[in-house]
Design an enzyme around this catalytic site. Structure first.
Site, mmCIF file in Angstrom:
data_model
loop_
_atom_site.group_PDB
_atom_site.id
_atom_site.type_symbol
_atom_site.label_atom_id
_atom_site.label_comp_id
_atom_site.label_asym_id
_atom_site.label_seq_id
_atom_site.Cartn_x
_atom_site.Cartn_y
_atom_site.Cartn_z
ATOM 1 N N SER A 19 7.448 11.863 -6.972
ATOM 2 C CA SER A 19 6.534 12.143 -5.877
ATOM 3 C C SER A 19 7.127 13.204 -4.959
ATOM 4 C CB SER A 19 6.277 10.871 -5.056
ATOM 5 O OG SER A 19 7.423 10.537 -4.271
ATOM 6 N N ASP A 20 6.278 13.838 -4.210
ATOM 7 C CA ASP A 20 6.732 14.709 -3.139
ATOM 8 C C ASP A 20 7.153 13.800 -1.982
ATOM 9 O OD1 ASP A 20 7.276 16.945 -1.667
ATOM 10 O OD2 ASP A 20 5.237 17.729 -1.666
ATOM 11 N N TRP A 21 7.841 14.336 -1.004
ATOM 12 C CA TRP A 21 8.290 13.533 0.133
ATOM 13 C C TRP A 21 7.084 12.884 0.814
ATOM 14 C CZ3 TRP A 21 13.397 12.836 0.612
ATOM 15 C CH2 TRP A 21 14.227 13.747 -0.017
ATOM 16 N N TRP A 22 7.113 11.584 0.965
ATOM 17 C CA TRP A 22 6.099 10.774 1.652
ATOM 18 C C TRP A 22 4.705 10.911 1.050
ATOM 19 C CZ3 TRP A 22 8.865 14.310 4.967
ATOM 20 C CH2 TRP A 22 10.027 13.756 5.489
ATOM 21 N N ALA A 23 4.604 11.316 -0.217
ATOM 22 C CA ALA A 23 3.289 11.573 -0.801
ATOM 23 C C ALA A 23 2.700 10.386 -1.536
ATOM 24 C CB ALA A 23 3.367 12.765 -1.758
#
Length: 121
Positions: A19-23
């Site tokens: 995942s992307d950061w906080w995604a």
């Protein structure tokens, strides 16, 4: 469906999905997400407690995909770089036309855009 059936099975993707950061908004192992980027400000969906509720097979598949990349890239034996011991690497001139062409080729061959339609990811 998109990550497991299309990307991994039909297209034969051998890497791992991160995942992307906080995604990510849920523990999505069963939907094909192999690794969550850590967060300090929001919920962590790949925590010990949330992973305890996931099927062991889903965890095994994700871990296998991640470790396979580590093995294929020989990351366990390559000399790492930990700042400040990387000064030479960080100051290296990589602005030549050859470097730009190589970077463009890598970008063209590696970019995958996923649309999180109906929050499936």
């Amino acid at each position: 469906k998109q990550l497991n059936q299309i990307l991994k099975q039909r297209m034969g993707f051998k890497g791992f999905v991160q995942s992307d950061w906080w995604a990510t908004h849920a523990t999505s192992l069963g939907k094909g997400l192999d690794q969550e980027m850590p967060s300090t400000h929001q919920a962590t969906f790949f925590s010990d407690s949330s992973l305890a509720s996931q099927p062991a097979q889903a965890i095994d598949v994700a871990v296998t995909r991640i470790l396979a990349v580590v093995h294929r890239m020989n990351l366990t034996t390559k000399k790492g770089c930990t700042p400040p011991a990387c000064k030479e690497m960080f100051l290296r001139n990589v602005t030549s036309s050859r470097h730009a062409a190589l970077a463009k080729t890598f970008a063209q061959q590696s970019i995958v855009l996923l649309k999180n339609k109906d929050s499936v990811l």
